[in-house]
Design an enzyme around this catalytic site. Structure first.
Site, mmCIF file in Angstrom:
data_model
loop_
_atom_site.group_PDB
_atom_site.id
_atom_site.type_symbol
_atom_site.label_atom_id
_atom_site.label_comp_id
_atom_site.label_asym_id
_atom_site.label_seq_id
_atom_site.Cartn_x
_atom_site.Cartn_y
_atom_site.Cartn_z
ATOM 1 N N GLN A 167 0.835 -1.206 0.000
ATOM 2 C CA GLN A 167 0.000 0.000 0.000
ATOM 3 C C GLN A 167 0.870 1.255 0.000
ATOM 4 O OE1 GLN A 167 -3.353 -0.026 -0.481
ATOM 5 N NE2 GLN A 167 -2.739 -2.152 -0.793
ATOM 6 N N HIS A 209 1.996 2.955 -3.208
ATOM 7 C CA HIS A 209 1.026 3.631 -4.081
ATOM 8 C C HIS A 209 1.233 5.132 -4.090
ATOM 9 C CE1 HIS A 209 -1.840 0.933 -5.865
ATOM 10 N NE2 HIS A 209 -1.976 0.244 -4.767
ATOM 11 N N GLU A 243 -9.799 0.432 4.500
ATOM 12 C CA GLU A 243 -10.122 0.038 3.128
ATOM 13 C C GLU A 243 -9.806 -1.455 2.936
ATOM 14 O OE1 GLU A 243 -7.519 1.819 0.273
ATOM 15 O OE2 GLU A 243 -8.814 1.344 -1.437
ATOM 16 N N HIS A 244 -8.574 -1.843 3.295
ATOM 17 C CA HIS A 244 -8.143 -3.244 3.202
ATOM 18 C C HIS A 244 -7.793 -3.752 4.594
ATOM 19 C CE1 HIS A 244 -6.720 -1.362 -0.666
ATOM 20 N NE2 HIS A 244 -7.385 -2.385 -1.161
ATOM 21 N N ASP A 268 -6.077 -6.883 -5.502
ATOM 22 C CA ASP A 268 -5.912 -5.795 -6.471
ATOM 23 C C ASP A 268 -6.062 -6.282 -7.905
ATOM 24 O OD1 ASP A 268 -5.497 -3.767 -4.674
ATOM 25 O OD2 ASP A 268 -3.327 -4.065 -4.588
ATOM 26 N N HIS A 281 -54.005 14.919 -2.170
ATOM 27 C CA HIS A 281 -53.597 13.539 -1.905
ATOM 28 C C HIS A 281 -54.794 12.738 -1.378
ATOM 29 C CE1 HIS A 281 -49.532 15.177 -2.144
ATOM 30 N NE2 HIS A 281 -49.005 13.981 -1.938
#
Lengths: 436, 436
Positions: B259, B262, B327-328, B361, B420
């Site tokens: 990670q 990235h 996230e992961h 991934d 209505h």
């Protein structure tokens, strides 16, 4: 007079395109004010919320007065007449039964490599529900937002509702109790949205905020989005009725007016295969507008944004309907069920002349929070799905990694992400050594 | 050195809170520029897109050069080496198989009143996929966005990918072809998002836009939201690994670095029950950082945002993980399957030490577009659900309306929505006359 169009006329396409592009809403730009309010609540918590409530709602509260007590709720509920209570209970029960069918299922399977794959759904831990005060304080809206949250399993549901001058709506309190709302705070506006998103000394923060509101509330929801989840920002209401000549013009007129009476920016459109029927409906609308309580609002909506469109056949009707992508679609034609299956873009479909849209606003069962302004092309009404989220699951075995790991390594290398590849390679090496 | 925390230390809570609140991203404010670009494309269509592409991508095109031709795609694909092609095919096949299980089911039933209720799912008609150019032009990202759209049944999938100086990524073209992308345009930035949302002479507008991009792309997506649907705006990537002492420190180090490599703003956190193991992983990270290609990026991420947290037991680990809402999430512990069932907030869970996150991934099957920045508390990764929408259905019979209509009328009156109530009342009157 509303617009009167016919697909047989030469200028139909340009007039229909103009109808689609019509801008019905001019939102005031309140973003700067809202940003200040949010920053103030973030910085000063309860103190800011109390000051803003005194200013906007003319209501002086102590911190321990922000929350509506159980005793107050009980007292309020006792004021609701029996018939209204029974109606609300019937609505809550039907809405709950419908939404219980939406709870999604977990999945887990093993594929041919032996890898385990799947997903799990879990509820949002805490949700906030915004309920407008004053005239737009609708108990039905409490049911439609709170019940899906509780069916989803939301553990803590906090409701905010402004009570200008201290006036509380008993039906809103009853609706909250029937829906399982856990906490009620008598605050509103951007300050209430900020309090839900960031928390104060008295109000714990939530993870998601839903519910309708004015321009300040909408701007505040946009601003806190990311910190918390939000639902859609709803625009003015819309209805499209597709009807053949075999209907009572007055029924259809009332259905059109039941959207028009919401808001001067609402839009009611009739598509019909029968020009004479179209004119009869327009006449019936005019007649009803003579006496309707909300005739000023409904009349303005019908005059400015209403339309009657005459088509050659139902194929044309469905094609135009998909271009409009209406929030509400009534199909008052022979073969309405079959026609419903051909509709691609609509928030909610009401099948047959015995299904007025108003049923869906209250007791049908489906949600009345629906995509407006053509967003049914890409979004759905509120549902249990808005209060759950999915965690994907994967479990490799050594053998499974042996079969799919090499592809991951190659793709990581092609994307120049070396560590990604190495994290797979280190395990493959161990496997090749017979170490697994 | 990354942060080193232990739950046994007195200041743990404040240090952990600081870690949670850490701001990792400073988005440049490009909103004004983006607003201009969008207005320009809206007003001038192709001409604006061509000028902006010449300016930003140093690429002079004619209108008929915007679209990548089938011949070009074929030629590009022929350049891809066999091993990479096979890897991409395996990935596409596994991603497709996983997502095919997500297609939601329609429902229709009749309740005890005889009312028919249900819903139908339909695909978004046209979707746009943004693919970044240059270094971040990832073929895996094409698969992860395009395959769910096509599985959902999206009829027209248009991809935009900038090709600065005319350089095309053959793997991206192959991924598009494998995924069933229908049209590819060699444009990028806010101008590409505007072209997809509003259309130009050459590019028909779409209903939904997904895919990652830089600050300009993110700002453009926010601006066109409402006109079209968008996916989430993703933040920097994150991984949380929960590991006991019975793991190879180098494997876990590589997972953390996969990670960190990235983005300097990425965040990698290890939670372990074994302090010695935590130190061994930190040492293994340092060792790998000596030689890793992207050591400058990964080193900065690990130094500024990395953390090792020592906990007393796995109960503490799960509780902290839910507060992080990663996230992961990798679970490298004995009994990982059981632990996975106790996790409430996470985008994707990787179960056991043989499941490095990098598998997810590329080739695992689940989507790699996942909620970042703690938004797993309220949102899910990309899926087939992002490319479908639900239309709710109701069909009353006269008898059903007789049983539930009165409640709708009462609630309409209590909300002062007369039309209505009248739309229901008119039908009930007919029913009472025996007219149904």
């Amino acid at each position: 007079m509303p617009a009167f169009l016919s697909t047989t006329e030469d200028d139909f396409e340009s007039r229909f395109a103009a109808l689609l592009e019509m801008k019905r809403e001019d939102s005031p730009d309140v973003d700067a004010v809202v940003a200040e309010i949010i920053a103030d609540v973030w910085a000063r918590g309860d103190a800011a919320v109390l000051e803003l409530t005194a200013k906007f709602d003319r209501l002086d509260l102590a911190p321990d007065g922000l929350r509506v007590t159980e005793v107050e709720i009980d007292r309020c509920m006792a004021e609701v007449p029996g018939a209204e209570r029974a109606a609300l209970e019937q609505a809550a029960e039907r809405i709950r039964a419908y939404h219980e069918r939406q709870v999604p299922e977990d999945a887990w399977w093993e594929d041919e490599t032996g890898a385990g794959l799947g997903w799990r759904w879990t509820p949002v831990a805490a949700a906030g529900l915004y309920v407008p005060g004053g005239l737009a304080s609708y108990p039905s809206s409490v049911l439609m937002n709170a019940i899906p949250a509780k069916v989803a399993g939301v553990g803590r549901l906090a409701m905010v509702v402004p009570t200008p001058d201290g006036v509380v709506n008993p039906l809103v309190m009853l609706a909250a109790r029937l829906s399982g709302v856990d906490e009620i705070y008598r605050i509103g506006g951007a300050q209430a949205v900020a309090a839900l998103a960031y928390g104060t000394e008295t109000i714990a923060p939530v993870d998601k905020i839903t519910g309708p509101g004015n321009a300040f509330v909408a701007a505040a929801k946009r601003r806190v989005f990311g910190k918390v989840g939000i639902d859609m920002i709803a625009g003015p209401s819309e209805i499209l009725v597709i009807a053949d000549g075999d209907n009572d013009p007055d029924w259809i007129a009332l259905d059109l007016l039941s959207q028009a009476e919401h808001d001067e920016s609402a839009q009611s459109i009739l598509i019909t295969t029968d020009e004479g029927f179209g004119r009869a409906v327009a006449a019936a609308v005019d007649k009803r507008l003579e006496t309707l309580d909300r005739r000023a609002i409904a009349g303005a909506s019908w005059r400015d944004f209403g339309a009657v469109i005459v088509v050659r056949d139902l194929d044309e009707a469905v094609a135009l309907s998909d271009r409009i992508a209406p929030e509400h679609l009534e199909l008052c034609v022979a073969g309405a069920e079959a026609l419903a299956e051909r509709v691609t873009h609509a928030g909610a479909v009401f099948i047959g002349g015995w299904t007025p849209e108003a049923i869906g606003d209250y007791v049908g069962g489906p949600n009345h929070v629906l995509p407006t302004a053509r967003s049914a092309r890409f979004s759905s009404g509120l549902s249990v799905m808005d209060f759950v989220k999915r965690t994907t699951l994967s479990r490799m075995t050594p053998a499974a990694l042996g079969r799919i790991g090499p592809a991951a390594e190659i793709l990581a290398q092609s994307e120049s992400l070396e560590a990604h590849g190495l994290s797979v390679r280190a395990r493959l090496n161990k496997l090749n050594e017979g170490g697994a």
